[in-house]
Design a protein around this motif. Structure first.
Motif, PDB file in Angstrom:
ATOM      1  N   LEU A   1       0.821  -1.212   0.000  1.00 49.29           N
ATOM      2  CA  LEU A   1       0.000   0.000   0.000  1.00 49.29           C
ATOM      3  C   LEU A   1       0.854   1.261   0.000  1.00 49.29           C
ATOM      4  N   THR A   2       1.939   1.250   0.762  1.00 47.19           N
ATOM      5  CA  THR A   2       2.849   2.399   0.772  1.00 47.19           C
ATOM      6  C   THR A   2       3.371   2.669  -0.633  1.00 47.19           C
ATOM      7  N   LEU A   3       3.771   1.610  -1.332  1.00 51.30           N
ATOM      8  CA  LEU A   3       4.314   1.780  -2.676  1.00 51.30           C
ATOM      9  C   LEU A   3       3.276   2.393  -3.613  1.00 51.30           C
ATOM     10  N   VAL A   4       2.092   1.812  -3.649  1.00 47.84           N
ATOM     11  CA  VAL A   4       1.107   2.299  -4.623  1.00 47.84           C
ATOM     12  C   VAL A   4       0.539   3.663  -4.247  1.00 47.84           C
ATOM     13  N   GLN A   5       0.630   4.044  -2.969  1.00 53.64           N
ATOM     14  CA  GLN A   5       0.149   5.356  -2.557  1.00 53.64           C
ATOM     15  C   GLN A   5       1.231   6.429  -2.665  1.00 53.64           C
ATOM     16  N   THR A   6       2.491   6.028  -2.803  1.00 55.75           N
ATOM     17  CA  THR A   6       3.605   6.965  -2.848  1.00 55.75           C
ATOM     18  C   THR A   6       3.979   7.356  -4.269  1.00 55.75           C
ATOM     19  N   ILE A   7       3.974   6.394  -5.178  1.00 57.01           N
ATOM     20  CA  ILE A   7       4.337   6.679  -6.571  1.00 57.01           C
ATOM     21  C   ILE A   7       3.324   6.046  -7.512  1.00 57.01           C
ATOM     22  N   PRO A   8       3.110   6.640  -8.670  1.00 54.96           N
ATOM     23  CA  PRO A   8       2.255   5.981  -9.657  1.00 54.96           C
ATOM     24  C   PRO A   8       3.044   4.856 -10.324  1.00 54.96           C
ATOM     25  N   LEU A   9       2.496   3.667 -10.310  1.00 56.00           N
ATOM     26  CA  LEU A   9       3.145   2.538 -10.962  1.00 56.00           C
ATOM     27  C   LEU A   9       2.815   2.540 -12.447  1.00 56.00           C
ATOM     28  N   SER A  10       3.806   2.194 -13.248  1.00 56.52           N
ATOM     29  CA  SER A  10       3.583   2.035 -14.678  1.00 56.52           C
ATOM     30  C   SER A  10       2.969   0.681 -14.974  1.00 56.52           C
ATOM     31  N   GLY A  11       3.234  -0.285 -14.105  1.00 53.11           N
ATOM     32  CA  GLY A  11       2.707  -1.627 -14.311  1.00 53.11           C
ATOM     33  C   GLY A  11       2.967  -2.504 -13.116  1.00 53.11           C
TER      34      GLY A  11
END
Length: 184
Positions: free
Chosen positions: A148-158
């Motif tokens: 959750l931290t990852l997806v809320q911190t940066i927009p993922l390309s994939g």
């Protein structure tokens, strides 16, 4: 190749990682399915195609990238604008960062979710990745704080979901996929 991986063709240029074009999470709902192997092979394949690639071992509790990449040592630290920055270690043309570089091999990481999430944020903000075409995140199994931290911190390309054909693994992989769907 780069345009095909961006999901909707969007380029990821967040302020936190301004020099990284694309960010890809390699995840699974379950441990032991080969997620780290897929992350390493994806990173190496992209590098072999001529892209500049970083690999971030976000599995704070079970870092395997140092062993898989044959890298030992500690990142160098330097001062930039009054804050400490770490230089990722390198091998096989990849820039690498892992909690495994910062702790002893025989010491477990015994942290609650907020501490683990904080370490992941530091790997994004306090590591001098330089110019990268791709930053690959090897996530821990599950759908918890670190994901959750990852997806809320940066927009993922994939995102890539790794599983094995067993029913118990497929059930968990579907949960991981639904998590990425819910957070776009």
């Amino acid at each position: 190749m780069a345009e095909n991986i961006g999901g909707h063709g969007a380029q990821s240029t967040p302020k936190l990682l301004p020099n990284v074009k694309y960010t890809i999470a390699v995840a699974s709902g379950k441990g032991g399915v080969g997620k780290s192997t897929v992350a390493v092979n994806l990173a190496l394949a992209l590098s072999k195609l001529g892209f500049k690639v970083g690999l971030l071992d976000a599995d704070i509790y079970g870092p395997s990238i140092p062993l898989m990449m044959g890298v030992e040592g500690k990142p160098q630290i330097y001062q930039e604008s009054g804050s400490n920055k770490m230089l990722p270690l390198e091998n096989y043309g990849l820039k690498l960062m892992s909690i495994g570089f910062l702790i002893d091999d025989d010491n477990p990481v015994i942290w609650r979710g907020p501490m683990a999430s904080g370490a992941l944020k530091q790997f994004m903000s306090d590591v001098e990745w330089g110019e990268l075409d791709y930053l690959i995140y090897d996530l821990p199994p599950g759908t918890g704080d670190i994901q959750l931290t990852l997806v809320q911190t940066i927009p993922l390309s994939g995102a890539i979901i790794v599983t094995t054909p067993q029913e118990v693994s497929l059930i968990d992989a579907k949960k991981g996929l639904k998590m990425f769907d819910k957070v776009n």
